[in-house]
Design a protein around this motif. Structure first.
Motif, PDB file in Angstrom:
ATOM      1  N   GLY A  79       0.753  -1.242   0.000  1.00  0.00           N
ATOM      2  CA  GLY A  79       0.000   0.000   0.000  1.00  0.00           C
ATOM      3  C   GLY A  79       0.778   1.283   0.000  1.00  0.00           C
ATOM      4  N   ALA A  95      -0.011   4.337  -2.343  1.00  0.00           N
ATOM      5  CA  ALA A  95      -0.530   5.568  -1.761  1.00  0.00           C
ATOM      6  C   ALA A  95      -0.037   6.789  -2.513  1.00  0.00           C
ATOM      7  CB  ALA A  95      -0.111   5.667  -0.291  1.00  0.00           C
ATOM      8  N   GLY A 126      -6.211  -1.378   3.590  1.00  0.00           N
ATOM      9  CA  GLY A 126      -5.234  -0.434   3.066  1.00  0.00           C
ATOM     10  C   GLY A 126      -5.235  -0.362   1.559  1.00  0.00           C
ATOM     11  N   LEU A 131      -8.044   3.359  -0.082  1.00  0.00           N
ATOM     12  CA  LEU A 131      -7.453   4.549  -0.697  1.00  0.00           C
ATOM     13  C   LEU A 131      -8.114   4.920  -2.018  1.00  0.00           C
ATOM     14  CD1 LEU A 131      -5.380   6.811  -0.884  1.00  0.00           C
ATOM     15  CD2 LEU A 131      -3.748   5.143  -1.809  1.00  0.00           C
ATOM     16  N   GLN A 143     -15.080   5.870   5.645  1.00  0.00           N
ATOM     17  CA  GLN A 143     -14.080   5.781   6.707  1.00  0.00           C
ATOM     18  C   GLN A 143     -14.654   5.137   7.973  1.00  0.00           C
ATOM     19  OE1 GLN A 143     -11.005   9.492   6.003  1.00  0.00           O
ATOM     20  NE2 GLN A 143     -12.969   9.970   6.909  1.00  0.00           N
ATOM     21  N   LYS A 149      -4.189   1.310   9.172  1.00  0.00           N
ATOM     22  CA  LYS A 149      -4.524   1.105   7.764  1.00  0.00           C
ATOM     23  C   LYS A 149      -5.808   1.827   7.376  1.00  0.00           C
ATOM     24  CE  LYS A 149      -1.190  -1.884   6.838  1.00  0.00           C
ATOM     25  NZ  LYS A 149      -0.129  -1.611   5.839  1.00  0.00           N
ATOM     26  N   GLN A 184      -4.650   6.039   7.635  1.00  0.00           N
ATOM     27  CA  GLN A 184      -3.672   6.553   6.664  1.00  0.00           C
ATOM     28  C   GLN A 184      -4.292   6.999   5.339  1.00  0.00           C
ATOM     29  OE1 GLN A 184      -0.958   3.268   6.595  1.00  0.00           O
ATOM     30  NE2 GLN A 184      -0.010   3.832   8.540  1.00  0.00           N
ATOM     31  N   PRO A 185      -5.232   6.235   4.733  1.00  0.00           N
ATOM     32  CA  PRO A 185      -5.824   6.710   3.483  1.00  0.00           C
ATOM     33  C   PRO A 185      -6.523   8.057   3.598  1.00  0.00           C
ATOM     34  CG  PRO A 185      -6.253   4.372   3.753  1.00  0.00           C
ATOM     35  CD  PRO A 185      -5.664   4.860   5.042  1.00  0.00           C
ATOM     36  N   PHE A 194      -3.602  10.169   2.672  1.00  0.00           N
ATOM     37  CA  PHE A 194      -3.063   9.915   1.340  1.00  0.00           C
ATOM     38  C   PHE A 194      -4.018  10.359   0.240  1.00  0.00           C
ATOM     39  CE2 PHE A 194      -0.661   6.102   3.305  1.00  0.00           C
ATOM     40  CZ  PHE A 194       0.343   6.948   3.732  1.00  0.00           C
ATOM     41  N   ALA A 195      -5.327  10.153   0.442  1.00  0.00           N
ATOM     42  CA  ALA A 195      -6.297  10.530  -0.590  1.00  0.00           C
ATOM     43  C   ALA A 195      -6.298  12.035  -0.823  1.00  0.00           C
ATOM     44  CB  ALA A 195      -7.698  10.069  -0.181  1.00  0.00           C
TER      45      ALA A 195
END
Length: 535
Positions: free
Chosen positions: A58, A62, A299, A303, A322, A383, A386-387, A390-391
């Motif tokens: 991932g 990402a 993960g 994303l 989410q 996991k 974090q997205p 990152f998104a």
């Protein structure tokens, strides 16, 4: 395909890989036991495997997926192919140079990074161990040189997997790691059949790792060709897209691989005590099964889903995704963590205690597994969190959180290793995981990027209650089945006792979860009966 169906696709493929990983570790324990050759193999494999986890699970995606998706949308298929070829060519050139340099300076890398404890080893410390300190160092260097190109294969595979994931093709990338387990199971079985010594078995296993790397890369490349997309090698050039990728990928690799970074640091410190590296590795395998099934699936899938919702301005959909992802993660990992904490010793005894794996090693590995289990929900929650960064192409905030937790892990590992040996390293890893998860969540919540809905709060509390009741039932059943779990009983009896423990615990947990509303019935049915995409 629904979000839960995608989780199930990736999680199912990863589960198959982890189950065969159990078989691999069982054979390895039987062939090598807890000793210098097992330590050498695990130390040598951890370094390239660290990069596999950093990229393949991932972190590279990402950074790469949002840029590749944007190129595909704005420049079309040809523009996306051009961008992907630029990245692939640069990555190939860097990895080639890196591999050659590592081959040359491998003794220095082993002495300073991979296994610093070997530099302070004296022969009197290892007593009845089969290898002298010099031999342990030499065999670790040899294994490391053989396996190091695996790093390059996995990094290139990660990029191709990112392309597949951008096209919503998740299965090939999730299934490819199973090849490593198939190859090593075959190699170890052959070595046992031929009655090779431990050093020769480790040597053959190292070549097996390298062969599996090329096979895994071939699988995802073939899948990419079937998707009617391809990349080509060309002279590397410094481009705007490459610069942006590097800006995002460096922090993303650090952030996404904190679990493996912590384990790598732990093994480096554990190299100061003979056998400790093997103990940590054997405990890591049962712990990785639920982490892989849930954490990796979330993960990989979350994303792209978040990125699409945010680009389209569907903020409520992003928040819902989410919350449901966190709900799903806790629903499965909290009971798994409690079970692994309560019954680690019977599990370890049944999995490993045979051949060269002595009964005295079982309680050592079990105690480490129990401490690792306490951090399982935290690492899966990371996991999910974090997205959210990152998104939005924000890698700075989670990188700071990751660096804080990594420093905490190093300090705690060094301190606790002095008084608790390998158990101290496991405890430090768990504490650092919870610290990282807490910092990631607080960052999202403070900036208004995560709104906790009432459904999530209610179900999280109910999950804790249901898992607690399950834990009490496990303790009671262990008391009742104590005679069956006796180490002197037949293995079949012990296996039956564990199956009863796990089966009844699952029955208690899921029955309570459905009865109280801790489980979303639609979510669970989505795992059992996947919805097909509408034409």
């Amino acid at each position: 395909m629904s979000l839960i169906s995608k989780f199930a696709t990736v999680g199912g493929a990863t589960m198959v890989s982890r189950v065969f990983g159990f078989g691999r570790e069982m054979l390895m324990a039987s062939a090598l036991g807890v000793g210098p050759v097992a330590d050498a193999f695990n130390l040598a494999f951890r370094f390239p495997n660290l990069f596999r986890r950093l990229f393949a699970e991932g972190a590279f995606n990402a950074a790469f997926i949002p840029l590749f998706s944007r190129s595909l949308e704005e420049d079309g298929s040809e523009g996306a192919r051009r961008f992907a070829s630029e990245i692939y060519s640069t990555l190939f050139a860097i990895l080639t140079v890196f591999t050659v340099v590592a081959w040359i300076f491998m003794p220095f890398l082993v002495q300073t990074i991979i296994a610093p404890g070997l530099a302070y080893c004296v022969d009197e410390e290892i007593g009845a161990q089969a290898l002298s300190c010099a031999a342990r160092f030499d065999i670790t260097v040899t294994f490391s040189r053989i396996m190091f190109p695996y790093l390059a294969c996995m990094s290139l595979m990660a990029m191709v997997s990112g392309i597949l994931n951008a096209f919503r093709l998740f299965f090939a990338a999730a299934a490819a790691p199973t090849v490593l387990n198939f190859v090593l199971i075959g190699v170890i079985s052959y070595a046992l059949m031929m009655d090779y010594d431990k050093a020769t078995t480790g040597f053959l296993m190292s070549w097996g790792v390298l062969a599996s790397g090329f096979l895994q890369l071939a699988i995802v490349v073939i899948a990419m060709r079937h998707a009617r997309f391809s990349v080509s090698l060309r002279m590397p050039r410094w481009t705007k897209g490459l610069k942006r990728l590097l800006v995002l990928a460096g922090p993303a690799a650090l952030i996404g691989g904190i679990t493996q970074i912590n384990l790598f640091v732990g093994q480096a410190i554990a190299s100061f005590k003979p056998g400790a590296v093997s103990i940590l590795q054997y405990a890591d395998r049962p712990y990785q099964l639920p982490l892989g099934m849930v954490g990796v699936a979330i993960g990989v899938v979350l994303l792209p889903e978040l990125a699409r919702a945010l680009k389209a301005g569907r903020l409520k959909e992003a928040q819902h995704t989410q919350n449901r992802s966190l709900e799903f993660a806790l629903f499965l990992t909290v009971p798994a963590a409690i079970a692994l904490f309560i019954i680690p010793e019977p599990i370890i005894r049944v999995i490993y205690e045979r051949g060269e794996f002595e009964p005295t090693a079982t309680p050592l590995v079990a105690s480490v597994l129990g401490l690792y289990a306490l951090g399982l929900p935290a690492f899966v929650m990371m996991k999910v969190f974090q997205p959210g960064y990152f998104a939005r192409e924000n890698t700075r905030s989670p990188m700071i959180a990751t660096m804080i937790s990594a420093v905490a892990n190093i300090v705690l590992s060094l301190a606790l290793f002095q008084v608790m040996a390998e158990q101290g390293i496991a405890l430090a890893t768990t504490i650092a995981g919870w610290l990282n998860a807490g910092l990631l969540f607080w960052g999202l919540y403070r900036k208004g990027l995560w709104e906790i809905d009432r459904q999530l709060m209610k179900r999280c509390l109910l999950v804790l209650v249901c898992a607690g009741v399950m834990g009490v039932s496990l303790v009671a059943m262990m008391w009742e089945l104590g005679d069956w779990l006796d180490p002197n009983d037949a293995v079949a009896t012990q296996v039956l006792a564990i199956l009863i423990l796990v089966g009844v615990a699952m029955l208690v947990y899921f029955a309570l979860a459905f009865a109280t509303g801790a489980a979303d019935r639609k979510l669970v049915m989505g795992l059992v009966r996947r919805r097909r995409p509408k034409p």
